[in-house]
Design an enzyme around this catalytic site. Structure first.
Site, PDB file in Angstrom:
ATOM      1  N   ASP A  51       0.834  -1.199   0.000  1.00 18.27           N
ATOM      2  CA  ASP A  51       0.000   0.000   0.000  1.00 18.27           C
ATOM      3  C   ASP A  51       0.871   1.251   0.000  1.00 18.27           C
ATOM      4  OD1 ASP A  51      -2.061  -1.725   0.088  1.00 18.27           O
ATOM      5  OD2 ASP A  51      -2.809  -1.149   2.070  1.00 18.27           O
ATOM      6  N   ALA A  52       1.967   1.180   0.775  1.00 17.32           N
ATOM      7  CA  ALA A  52       2.835   2.352   0.886  1.00 17.32           C
ATOM      8  C   ALA A  52       3.472   2.677  -0.467  1.00 17.32           C
ATOM      9  CB  ALA A  52       3.911   2.100   1.932  1.00 17.32           C
ATOM     10  N   LEU A 101     -10.815   8.321  -0.652  1.00 14.78           N
ATOM     11  CA  LEU A 101     -10.438   9.342   0.326  1.00 14.78           C
ATOM     12  C   LEU A 101      -9.003   9.768   0.094  1.00 14.78           C
ATOM     13  CD1 LEU A 101     -11.846   7.657   3.555  1.00 14.78           C
ATOM     14  CD2 LEU A 101     -12.724   9.743   2.493  1.00 14.78           C
ATOM     15  N   GLU A 134     -13.700   7.896  12.714  1.00 13.75           N
ATOM     16  CA  GLU A 134     -14.121   6.489  12.602  1.00 13.75           C
ATOM     17  C   GLU A 134     -12.927   5.652  12.189  1.00 13.75           C
ATOM     18  OE1 GLU A 134     -16.969   6.272   9.452  1.00 13.75           O
ATOM     19  OE2 GLU A 134     -18.425   7.505  10.508  1.00 13.75           O
ATOM     20  N   LYS A 136     -10.728   3.317  10.102  1.00 12.24           N
ATOM     21  CA  LYS A 136     -10.769   3.021   8.671  1.00 12.24           C
ATOM     22  C   LYS A 136     -10.577   1.518   8.517  1.00 12.24           C
ATOM     23  CE  LYS A 136      -8.909   4.459   4.202  1.00 12.24           C
ATOM     24  NZ  LYS A 136      -8.674   3.160   3.625  1.00 12.24           N
ATOM     25  N   ASP A 138     -10.055  -1.998   6.914  1.00  9.68           N
ATOM     26  CA  ASP A 138      -9.331  -2.458   5.731  1.00  9.68           C
ATOM     27  C   ASP A 138     -10.072  -3.643   5.107  1.00  9.68           C
ATOM     28  OD1 ASP A 138      -7.412  -2.515   3.842  1.00  9.68           O
ATOM     29  OD2 ASP A 138      -5.809  -3.271   5.131  1.00  9.68           O
ATOM     30  N   ARG A 157     -17.563  -1.558  -5.372  1.00  9.68           N
ATOM     31  CA  ARG A 157     -17.270  -0.215  -5.844  1.00  9.68           C
ATOM     32  C   ARG A 157     -16.939  -0.189  -7.335  1.00  9.68           C
ATOM     33  NH1 ARG A 157     -12.585   3.425  -3.200  1.00  9.68           N
ATOM     34  NH2 ARG A 157     -11.294   1.683  -3.830  1.00  9.68           N
ATOM     35  N   TYR A 245     -21.265   2.995   7.033  1.00  8.37           N
ATOM     36  CA  TYR A 245     -20.667   4.259   7.453  1.00  8.37           C
ATOM     37  C   TYR A 245     -20.931   5.464   6.550  1.00  8.37           C
ATOM     38  CZ  TYR A 245     -17.067   2.481   4.248  1.00  8.37           C
ATOM     39  OH  TYR A 245     -16.415   1.967   3.175  1.00  8.37           O
ATOM     40  N   LYS A 333      -3.646   7.847   7.881  1.00 10.49           N
ATOM     41  CA  LYS A 333      -3.202   6.455   7.874  1.00 10.49           C
ATOM     42  C   LYS A 333      -2.222   6.175   9.022  1.00 10.49           C
ATOM     43  CE  LYS A 333      -4.355   4.207   4.055  1.00 10.49           C
ATOM     44  NZ  LYS A 333      -3.635   4.047   2.951  1.00 10.49           N
ATOM     45  N   CYS A 427      23.853 -22.113  -8.477  1.00 10.42           N
ATOM     46  CA  CYS A 427      22.387 -22.054  -8.480  1.00 10.42           C
ATOM     47  C   CYS A 427      21.837 -23.273  -7.747  1.00 10.42           C
ATOM     48  CB  CYS A 427      21.882 -22.031  -9.927  1.00 10.42           C
ATOM     49  SG  CYS A 427      20.103 -22.252 -10.059  1.00 10.42           S
ATOM     50  N   CYS A 430      19.823 -25.586 -10.587  1.00 12.41           N
ATOM     51  CA  CYS A 430      20.462 -26.343 -11.668  1.00 12.41           C
ATOM     52  C   CYS A 430      21.934 -26.605 -11.427  1.00 12.41           C
ATOM     53  CB  CYS A 430      20.271 -25.625 -13.005  1.00 12.41           C
ATOM     54  SG  CYS A 430      21.321 -24.163 -13.170  1.00 12.41           S
ATOM     55  N   CYS A 445      22.198 -16.866 -11.756  1.00 12.48           N
ATOM     56  CA  CYS A 445      22.530 -18.206 -12.231  1.00 12.48           C
ATOM     57  C   CYS A 445      22.929 -18.078 -13.702  1.00 12.48           C
ATOM     58  CB  CYS A 445      21.290 -19.086 -12.090  1.00 12.48           C
ATOM     59  SG  CYS A 445      21.302 -20.545 -13.116  1.00 12.48           S
ATOM     60  N   CYS A 451      18.453 -23.869 -17.068  1.00 14.21           N
ATOM     61  CA  CYS A 451      18.071 -23.914 -15.653  1.00 14.21           C
ATOM     62  C   CYS A 451      16.555 -24.041 -15.564  1.00 14.21           C
ATOM     63  CB  CYS A 451      18.549 -22.655 -14.933  1.00 14.21           C
ATOM     64  SG  CYS A 451      17.948 -22.541 -13.239  1.00 14.21           S
TER      65      CYS A 451
HETATM   66  S1  IVH Z   1     -16.147   6.987   4.008  1.00 18.51           S
HETATM   67  C1  IVH Z   1     -16.568   9.498   0.003  1.00 18.51           C
HETATM   68  N1  IVH Z   1     -15.600   5.667   6.191  1.00 18.51           N
HETATM   69  O1  IVH Z   1     -11.723   3.646   2.689  1.00 18.51           O
HETATM   70  C2  IVH Z   1     -15.820   8.640   0.931  1.00 18.51           C
HETATM   71  N2  IVH Z   1     -14.600   4.929   4.162  1.00 18.51           N
HETATM   72  O2  IVH Z   1      -9.836   5.111   0.944  1.00 18.51           O
HETATM   73  C3  IVH Z   1     -16.657   7.537   1.489  1.00 18.51           C
HETATM   74  N3  IVH Z   1     -13.211   2.938   4.416  1.00 18.51           N
HETATM   75  O3  IVH Z   1     -13.531   3.458  -0.298  1.00 18.51           O
HETATM   76  C4  IVH Z   1     -15.896   6.616   2.332  1.00 18.51           C
HETATM   77  N4  IVH Z   1     -13.517   2.660   6.564  1.00 18.51           N
HETATM   78  O4  IVH Z   1     -13.561   1.421   1.325  1.00 18.51           O
HETATM   79  C5  IVH Z   1     -15.391   5.763   4.868  1.00 18.51           C
HETATM   80  N5  IVH Z   1     -15.241   4.572   8.203  1.00 18.51           N
HETATM   81  C6  IVH Z   1     -15.029   4.668   6.884  1.00 18.51           C
HETATM   82  C7  IVH Z   1     -14.213   3.761   6.189  1.00 18.51           C
HETATM   83  C8  IVH Z   1     -14.022   3.932   4.820  1.00 18.51           C
HETATM   84  C9  IVH Z   1     -12.931   2.183   5.478  1.00 18.51           C
HETATM   85  C10 IVH Z   1     -12.671   2.683   3.064  1.00 18.51           C
HETATM   86  C11 IVH Z   1     -13.681   2.685   1.962  1.00 18.51           C
HETATM   87  C12 IVH Z   1     -13.247   3.765   1.018  1.00 18.51           C
HETATM   88  C13 IVH Z   1     -11.800   3.822   1.312  1.00 18.51           C
HETATM   89  C14 IVH Z   1     -11.215   5.140   0.906  1.00 18.51           C
END
Ligand code: IVH
Length: 701
Positions: A51-52, A101, A134, A136, A138, A157, A245, A333, A427, A430, A445, A451
């Protein structure tokens, strides 16, 4: 020596230092790369980058666009969210797009977010701005449509506008209300996150392992893989969870603030994350951030940060969106999760180009709730830099990605340490000598095509989507065929016959016929893909395209490559001076073509093909730069195939017919799009017409 200045590698230049042409090249590279990574992540649930890494590339792309607004591409990744739906599910168009986001990583960035919102609204710096924090989650976001309180549609989505209709699968999700309790609007879209609890993820992987099935990299991928099952019974057997959410379209307002909205969600029967909290400044946000980070690994599910949303929905409305993200919310994040464990052993893997890559085998350890048993060590220098030996205790990190990383060694007295790892000079597969060329980090190698490790990896590469793109010939089949002695050299793929395959376990007549057809279709191939498919070191897609463009035809390229093996020859000088190629790459090609067995492999492969298409034909062809729409069903091609073919010929494929469309390809049962094309006076062709344009034999439609 004063010579012509070499073209700089744009990918290594700071954004502020880029010249305009370099910036354009960089934006093109990033668009292709981010699209590919996005597809692997969202479309295939098999991430290729952390992700990073993805975030860093994304930010670089943004920064270049900010500096050179006139260079923003039509296909800019900044505007794309997720990936377009794969075949298999019906499409679902969201009434309100599902967006993404913006991310921040520290307090200063977060304060920037708040300040921008205040400025946009014309609020004084000290004016209160209530927000909700809230966790976030994953997982993967979904949109649920309720009509008169009844659940009617659920979709992923997708690309933000159009997702996959996974209604039957969502019906199987236990926490999802089939009916909203109490009063509900006539129509409402509710958004939330589907996820798998860590314990459920570990149990699922154990089950997968016992059944000999592929393991999921992390809970997010497992949740996505479980939801995107064509058979809802499989989804039902996997304990997915849901937090609601956000909202999309609603036929009437349901709340004045986000906090009220969350309360309504609870009232309707949804689970809403209990850790959400109201707060109204950066101090409080930072406290929330720190407190949650401490609790993170003990939570039952993966979170990767905190989402901060401005509470007042009227203000949200005014703030609106910019690009793909709202101005009223931001994701702060967390850093990656870490843990300590013991390094048991260092194993060597051999890749397609013969690179010997060390992998750390670890005492299994729970990192933020997920069991980690392996980590990459990259190369010999990395082992030295980290100064790790088998037996050492090490610190590692995981960030929702596939391969965890070792950060360093935890100090122990030297006397207590085992012997240092000696990087092999042969190697392990091989037995050929392994060498480290002067000035390089990778040990290789020298077994080349003999190989087995390299042979198999090269074949996998040749058949892969970005090379020959042979549908149905994936890693598993290639390993199987190779083990059975059916394939070794690249040309062998095109020498496979139905009687050699049919009758093998798992190969029925239908799948065999399909595979033979897929192979046959690739006997016509653009030169750039041919070159790329050979898997020569340093010849990635871009360099293959440069070469194809420069030499124009296969015959020309092949002859020049052989001549270029002579150092100092005109051909070698010409090769090294192609813009973007340079001496290193020229050397790599020369090394490859110096080997008789490589030349033989290339010639054998070419001999099995029908046509290696000249670059000019694919570049300036009748379809180059055209916008095409496919509609109705095609008899000889699947939709993704037709799309890929069009793109190979330089065309852009879109979903809907508009004034900008150049050509509509009509399959059987073409409906409203055919009508629209006629109304707008846009050119149409039938399937055979399309095959003719694409240079394929016609079938008589
Ligand atoms: S609000 C318009 N709330 O994060 C934005 N998103 O990087 C609506 N996600 O697509 C999203 N927890 O899959 C919202 N408490 C939360 C969330 C959340 C996880 C995810 C979601 C979004 C992604 C954006």
């Amino acid at each position: 020596m004063a010579g012509k200045p070499k073209a700089r590698d744009a990918s290594a230049i700071e954004v502020a230092e880029l010249a305009e042409t370099e910036a354009a090249a960089e934006l093109a590279r990033l668009a292709a790369l981010l699209t590919r990574l996005g597809h692997a992540y969202h479309g295939l649930d098999a991430p290729e980058a952390t992700d990073a890494e993805y975030d860093a590339l994304f930010r670089r792309n943004r920064a270049i666009e900010t500096r050179f607004p006139s260079l923003v591409r039509d296909d800019t990744p900044s505007a794309a969210v997720g990936a377009p739906p794969e075949g298999g599910f019906a499409k679902h168009t969201h009434l309100v797009p599902m967006l993404s986001l913006d991310n921040v990583f520290d307090r200063a960035d977060f304060e920037g977010f708040v300040a921008r919102a205040r400025r946009f609204l014309g609020l004084r710096e000290a004016a209160p701005l209530p927000m909700v924090a809230e966790p976030k989650i994953d997982g993967l976001s979904i949109s649920l449509t309720y009509e008169d309180g009844r659940f009617v549609h659920g979709a992923t989505r997708g690309d933000g506008s159009v997702g996959e209709d996974v209604t039957p699968n969502l019906r199987a999700l236990h926490g999802l209300p089939q009916r909203l309790q109490g009063g509900a609007p006539a129509l409402i879209e509710i958004r939330g996150e589907v996820f798998l609890r860590k314990a459920d993820f570990l149990a699922l992987n154990e089950h997968q392992a016992a059944a000999g099935q592929r393991l999921f990299a992390n809970p997010r991928n497992a949740a996505a893989g479980s939801l995107r099952q064509l058979d809802p019974r499989i989804t039902e057997a996997r304990p997915l969870s849901l937090f609601a959410y956000a909202q999309g379209r609603s036929s009437e307002p349901v709340a004045a603030t986000h906090s009220d909205y969350l309360a309504r969600l609870r009232g309707w029967g949804f689970s809403v994350n209990p850790l959400s909290e109201p707060l109204d400044d950066a101090d409080a946000a930072e406290r929330f951030q720190t407190a949650l980070a401490l609790r993170r690994s003990s939570l039952e599910y993966d979170i990767d940060g905190v989402v901060y949303k401005i509470d007042d929905l009227a203000l949200q409305e005014r703030l609106g969106f910019v690009g793909r993200s709202p101005r009223w919310a931001v994701a702060w994040k967390f850093a990656a999760e870490q843990a300590a464990t013991q390094l048991l052993e260092i194993r060597i893997q051999v890749g397609r180009t013969g690179a010997l890559t060390p992998v750390a085998v670890l005492e299994p350890v729970n990192v933020g709730g997920v069991l980690v048993t392996r980590a990459t060590l990259h190369n010999a220098d990395e082992i030295d830099r980290l100064d790790v030996r088998p037996g050492d205790r090490v610190q590692l990190q995981r960030a929702g990605d596939v391969i965890p990383q070792i950060l360093g060694r935890i100090e122990t007295p030297d006397a207590a340490r085992g012997p240092a790892f000696v990087f092999p000079d042969h190697c392990p597969i091989c037995g050929a000598r392994a060498v480290r060329p002067e000035g390089e980090v990778v040990v290789r190698c020298t077994g080349g095509l003999v190989c087995p490790a390299q042979t198999v990896e090269r074949l996998i590469h040749l058949a892969s989507r970005t090379a020959f793109d042979i549908e149905g010939l994936g890693e598993k089949s290639i390993r199987e065929f190779h083990e059975a002695g059916l394939i070794g050299a690249p040309a062998d793929i095109f020498r496979l016959t139905p009687d050699r395959i049919a009758g093998r376990e798992g190969w029925k007549d239908v799948s065999t016929t399909k595979l033979m057809r897929a192979i046959d279709e690739r006997r016509t191939i653009p030169l750039a893909r041919f070159i790329f498919g050979l898997g020569i070191r340093r010849i990635g897609e871009t360099n293959a395209r440069l070469l194809a463009r420069h030499y124009g035809s296969y015959a020309q390229w092949r002859a020049q490559m052989e001549a270029a093996t002579t150092i100092g020859s005109d051909e070698r000088l010409a090769l090294g001076s192609i813009t973007g190629v340079g001496e290193t790459i020229a050397g790599e090609l020369a090394t490859f073509f110096t080997e008789a067995h490589n030349r033989q492999a290339v010639d054998d492969l070419a001999a099995e093909l029908r046509q290696i298409q000249d670059e000019a034909a694919t570049r300036g062809g009748p379809l180059s730069g055209k916008a095409i729409v496919f509609t109705g069903s095609l008899a000889s091609l699947t939709r993704p195939e037709a799309k890929a073919m069009a793109e190979r010929l330089g065309a852009k494929v879109t979903d809907s017919v508009s004034k900008k469309t150049d050509l509509v390809v009509l399959g059987s049962d073409a409906g409203s799009k055919a009508k629209k094309a006629a109304e707008l006076g846009i050119a149409t062709v039938d399937e055979d017409g399309w095959r003719a344009l694409a240079g394929l034999p016609t079938i008589g439609t």
